[in-house]
Design an enzyme around this catalytic site. Structure first.
Site, PDB file in Angstrom:
ATOM      1  N   ASN A 109     -31.226  76.128 -18.406  1.00  0.00           N
ATOM      2  CA  ASN A 109     -31.022  77.563 -18.265  1.00  0.00           C
ATOM      3  C   ASN A 109     -32.363  78.251 -18.005  1.00  0.00           C
ATOM      4  O   ASN A 109     -33.414  77.827 -18.504  1.00  0.00           O
ATOM      5  CB  ASN A 109     -30.287  78.167 -19.471  1.00  0.00           C
ATOM      6  N   GLU A 147     -33.834  82.062 -18.116  1.00  0.00           N
ATOM      7  CA  GLU A 147     -33.584  83.459 -18.501  1.00  0.00           C
ATOM      8  C   GLU A 147     -34.540  84.403 -17.787  1.00  0.00           C
ATOM      9  O   GLU A 147     -35.496  83.972 -17.128  1.00  0.00           O
ATOM     10  CB  GLU A 147     -33.689  83.580 -20.030  1.00  0.00           C
ATOM     11  N   CYS A 194     -27.280  79.882 -16.009  1.00  0.00           N
ATOM     12  CA  CYS A 194     -26.977  78.777 -16.928  1.00  0.00           C
ATOM     13  C   CYS A 194     -27.439  77.436 -16.358  1.00  0.00           C
ATOM     14  O   CYS A 194     -27.518  77.252 -15.141  1.00  0.00           O
ATOM     15  CB  CYS A 194     -25.482  78.684 -17.173  1.00  0.00           C
ATOM     16  N   GLU A 218     -25.834  74.639 -16.211  1.00  0.00           N
ATOM     17  CA  GLU A 218     -24.829  73.948 -15.398  1.00  0.00           C
ATOM     18  C   GLU A 218     -24.939  74.362 -13.938  1.00  0.00           C
ATOM     19  O   GLU A 218     -24.830  73.540 -13.027  1.00  0.00           O
ATOM     20  CB  GLU A 218     -23.413  74.286 -15.889  1.00  0.00           C
ATOM     21  N   CYS A 233     -19.675  78.133 -20.210  1.00  0.00           N
ATOM     22  CA  CYS A 233     -19.090  79.465 -20.030  1.00  0.00           C
ATOM     23  C   CYS A 233     -18.112  79.465 -18.851  1.00  0.00           C
ATOM     24  O   CYS A 233     -18.122  78.557 -18.011  1.00  0.00           O
ATOM     25  CB  CYS A 233     -20.191  80.506 -19.822  1.00  0.00           C
TER      26      CYS A 233
HETATM   27  N1  THU Z   1     -26.016  79.174 -21.225  1.00  0.00           N
HETATM   28  C1  THU Z   1     -25.977  78.064 -20.429  1.00  0.00           C
HETATM   29  O1  THU Z   1     -27.013  77.608 -19.945  1.00  0.00           O
HETATM   30  N2  THU Z   1     -24.773  77.498 -20.185  1.00  0.00           N
HETATM   31  C2  THU Z   1     -23.576  77.961 -20.651  1.00  0.00           C
HETATM   32  O2  THU Z   1     -22.533  77.425 -20.310  1.00  0.00           O
HETATM   33  C3  THU Z   1     -23.542  79.111 -21.560  1.00  0.00           C
HETATM   34  C4  THU Z   1     -24.837  79.771 -21.833  1.00  0.00           C
HETATM   35  C5  THU Z   1     -27.311  79.808 -21.493  1.00  0.00           C
HETATM   36  C6  THU Z   1     -27.479  81.178 -20.878  1.00  0.00           C
HETATM   37  C7  THU Z   1     -28.496  81.800 -21.804  1.00  0.00           C
HETATM   38  O3  THU Z   1     -29.787  81.440 -21.351  1.00  0.00           O
HETATM   39  C8  THU Z   1     -28.263  81.133 -23.140  1.00  0.00           C
HETATM   40  O4  THU Z   1     -27.468  79.985 -22.881  1.00  0.00           O
HETATM   41  C9  THU Z   1     -27.559  82.009 -24.146  1.00  0.00           C
HETATM   42  O5  THU Z   1     -26.393  82.542 -23.629  1.00  0.00           O
END
Ligand code: THU
Length: 139
Positions: free
Chosen positions: A53, A55, A64, A66, A95
Site C-alpha cells: 500500500n 499512502e 491498496c 492489491e 476492500c
Molecule cells: N489497504 C490495503 O492495502 N488493502 C486493502 O484491501 C484494504 C486497505 C490499505 C490502505 C491504507 O493504506 C491502509 O490499508 C488502511 O486502510
C-alpha cells in the site's frame, strides 16, 4: 517464516506467493494509518508480481497493496491470474474496490489471506465478491 508456520498442507507455490506478499509488506508506505499491507499475484504463466500500500497526505489518493500488485502485472502484459496472497497485521479481507479490480481479470482466482498473527485462510474470489459489477449487465 514467522506467522505462517504449521501449514504443511499448503503447496510450495502458495507458500512462495505468501512469502512474496510478506516481503512486499515490508516496503509499505503507510505513515498515516500505520497499517502495512503486502500483496503478491500469480499470473497464469507462473510469474509473480508484488505490491504494497502507498499512502498520501491527501488521504483519498492512497492505493491498496492489491491494486499495486495487479497494476504492475497488467502493465507487464498479464491478463489472467491463478491466485493472490495478501499479508497484513491481523486477519483481514481485501476492500471492495480491490475485489472488483481483481474480478475484472480473473473472478475465480484463489485468495490467500495471511497475517503476522499466523495462519492462512484460503478462499476464492467468487466467494468474497459473488456478483462483481459488469458493464454488460447494466446496458
Ligand atoms: N489497504 C490495503 O492495502 N488493502 C486493502 O484491501 C484494504 C486497505 C490499505 C490502505 C491504507 O493504506 C491502509 O490499508 C488502511 O486502510
Amino acid at each position: 517464516m514467522r506467522g505462517i508456520d504449521g501449514l504443511g498442507s499448503m503447496s510450495q507455490n502458495s507458500l512462495q506467493l505468501i512469502k512474496r506478499a510478506q516481503q512486499a509488506r515490508a516496503k509499505a508506505y503507510a505513515p498515516y494509518s500505520g497499517y502495512k499491507v503486502g500483496a503478491a499475484i500469480l499470473a497464469e504463466d507462473g510469474k509473480i508480481y508484488s505490491g504494497c500500500n502507498v499512502e498520501n497526505s491527501s488521504y483519498g489518493l492512497t492505493i491498496c497493496a492489491e491494486r499495486v500488485a495487479l497494476f504492475k502485472a497488467i502493465s507487464a502484459g498479464q491478463r489472467r491470474f491463478k491466485a493472490v496472497a495478501i499479508f497484513t497485521d491481523g486477519p483481514a479481507t481485501p476492500c471492495g474496490a480491490c475485489l472488483q479490480t481483481l474480478a475484472e481479470f480473473s473472478p475465480r482466482m484463489e485468495v490467500y489471506l495471511a497475517s503476522r498473527e499466523g495462519g492462512v485462510k484460503r478462499l476464492n474470489l467468487r466467494d468474497l465478491l459473488p456478483q462483481p459489477f459488469k458493464i454488460e449487465d447494466n446496458q
